[in-house]
Design a protein around this motif. Structure first.
Motif, PDB file in Angstrom:
ATOM      1  N   ILE A 204      28.995 -10.188   0.501  1.00 13.26           N
ATOM      2  CA  ILE A 204      28.573 -11.247  -0.416  1.00 13.26           C
ATOM      3  C   ILE A 204      29.611 -11.297  -1.536  1.00 13.26           C
ATOM      4  O   ILE A 204      30.064 -10.263  -2.027  1.00 13.26           O
ATOM      5  CB  ILE A 204      27.180 -10.937  -1.011  1.00 13.26           C
ATOM      6  N   LEU A 205      29.972 -12.496  -1.964  1.00 16.64           N
ATOM      7  CA  LEU A 205      30.957 -12.684  -3.028  1.00 16.64           C
ATOM      8  C   LEU A 205      30.352 -13.522  -4.145  1.00 16.64           C
ATOM      9  O   LEU A 205      29.704 -14.534  -3.884  1.00 16.64           O
ATOM     10  CB  LEU A 205      32.206 -13.400  -2.485  1.00 16.64           C
ATOM     11  N   CYS A 206      30.567 -13.105  -5.379  1.00 17.28           N
ATOM     12  CA  CYS A 206      30.099 -13.915  -6.501  1.00 17.28           C
ATOM     13  C   CYS A 206      30.915 -13.596  -7.748  1.00 17.28           C
ATOM     14  O   CYS A 206      31.541 -12.540  -7.850  1.00 17.28           O
ATOM     15  CB  CYS A 206      28.616 -13.704  -6.765  1.00 17.28           C
ATOM     16  N   GLY A 207      30.900 -14.519  -8.698  1.00 18.49           N
ATOM     17  CA  GLY A 207      31.653 -14.340  -9.932  1.00 18.49           C
ATOM     18  C   GLY A 207      33.121 -14.686  -9.766  1.00 18.49           C
ATOM     19  O   GLY A 207      33.622 -14.888  -8.660  1.00 18.49           O
ATOM     20  N   GLN A 208      33.819 -14.739 -10.903  1.00 14.67           N
ATOM     21  CA  GLN A 208      35.234 -15.059 -10.904  1.00 14.67           C
ATOM     22  C   GLN A 208      35.976 -14.167 -11.891  1.00 14.67           C
ATOM     23  O   GLN A 208      35.379 -13.616 -12.820  1.00 14.67           O
ATOM     24  CB  GLN A 208      35.464 -16.531 -11.279  1.00 14.67           C
ATOM     25  N   GLY A 209      37.291 -14.041 -11.688  1.00 17.26           N
ATOM     26  CA  GLY A 209      38.116 -13.282 -12.627  1.00 17.26           C
ATOM     27  C   GLY A 209      37.636 -11.860 -12.780  1.00 17.26           C
ATOM     28  O   GLY A 209      37.364 -11.164 -11.801  1.00 17.26           O
ATOM     29  N   GLU A 210      37.495 -11.409 -14.034  1.00 22.92           N
ATOM     30  CA  GLU A 210      37.035 -10.044 -14.300  1.00 22.92           C
ATOM     31  C   GLU A 210      35.586  -9.831 -13.883  1.00 22.92           C
ATOM     32  O   GLU A 210      35.129  -8.693 -13.766  1.00 22.92           O
ATOM     33  CB  GLU A 210      37.200  -9.725 -15.797  1.00 22.92           C
TER      34      GLU A 210
END
Length: 221
Positions: A204-210
Motif C-alpha cells: 500500500i502506498l500513501c503520502g508524498q515527499g517526507e
C-alpha cells in the motif's frame, strides 16, 4: 484481450480469484501448492482462476501470490522457502524468520499463540499457513520485518541495499492501481493522514515527499 502479468499479480489487478486462506488446524491434512492452485482436496479453498479481465480493477488476491510462488519455483527449480532464504531473509539478517510448514521445537516455544475474535486460543497454538508460502506463510517478528522495510527504504532513496536495486525499489513503490476497499480501510486506520491510497507491487502506498509511506495492513488473520 488482456494478459495475466507478473506486475498485475503483484498489484492485485490480474483478475485472479481467492482473496485469502483459512489455513489448517492441528491434525488436518496439508495440501501441496498444486492442490491449492487447483482447489483440490485436501485444499479447503476454491480453485485459483482468472474470472475477470486482467488490468481492469484492483481485487486483493492471495491466490495470485500463490501463482507467483509457482512461477518462481518453476524458474529457479528450488522450493520457495529456499529462494526466500537465499535472496531476502539471510541477506537482511532476518534470523527469526522462515517460510516453514512446521516450526522447529525451539521456535515453537517462543512463537505467539493465535487467538480467534472471542479470545480463544487455536488448537495446536495456530493454524498452519506456512504451506501457502507467498500467500501468507511467513513466520517472522516485528524486528525482522523492520529490517526488511529498512532495506527497501534504503534502496528507494538510492542507498546501498542488501536485497534490491534502486531501480527495482522505485518500481515496487510506484502506484500501479487503486487499492479498492482495502485502501478505504487503510484511510480509516491512518485517520485522514492520506487523502489518496494506491497499491504498488506488494505494498500500500500513501503520502508524498517526507510523508510518503509504504505498508501492508496486518489484520489478515
Amino acid at each position: 484481450q488482456e494478459k495475466v502479468t507478473l506486475r498485475r499479480l503483484l498489484s492485485h489487478s490480474a483478475g485472479i480469484t481467492v482473496s485469502g486462506f483459512r489455513g489448517y488446524a492441528e491434525g488436518e491434512k496439508i495440501p501441496t501448492l498444486l492442490q491449492i492452485l487447483e482447489g483440490k482436496p485436501p485444499a479447503n479453498n476454491e480453485a485459483i482462476r482468472v474470472d475477470r479481465p486482467p488490468g481492469r480493477e484492483f481485487r486483493y488476491s492471495g491466490g495470485g501470490f500463490q501463482v507467483v510462488q509457482q512461477l518462481l519455483e518453476d524458474a529457479q527449480n528450488k522450493p520457495f522457502s529456499v529462494i526466500m532464504q537465499e535472496t531476502v531473509l539471510k541477506p537482511c539478517g532476518m534470523t527469526s524468520s522462515a517460510y516453514e510448514l512446521i516450526l522447529p521445537e525451539d521456535r515453537r516455544e517462543v512463537a505467539a499463540t493465535a487467538h480467534n475474535v472471542n479470545g480463544q486460543p487455536a488448537a495446536g497454538k495456530w493454524h498452519n499457513l506456512a504451506c501457502f508460502g507467498a500467500g501468507g506463510g511467513l513466520w517472522t517478528t516485528a524486528t525482522d520485518l523492520a529490517r526488511f522495510g529498512i532495506e527497501i527504504s534504503k534502496a528507494y532513496k538510492g542507498k546501498p541495499s542488501k536485497i534490491i536495486s534502486h531501480q527495482s525499489a522505485q518500481m515496487i513503490l510506484t502506484p500501479q492501481s487503486d487499492a479498492g476497499e482495502l485502501g478505504q480501510e487503510v484511510k480509516r486506520y491512518l485517520a485522514g493522514f492520506c487523502s489518496q491510497v494506491k497499491y504498488g507491487l506488494g505494498f500500500i502506498l500513501c503520502g508524498q515527499g517526507e510523508d510518503f509511506m509504504f505498508l501492508h495492513p496486518g489484520h489478515n488473520l
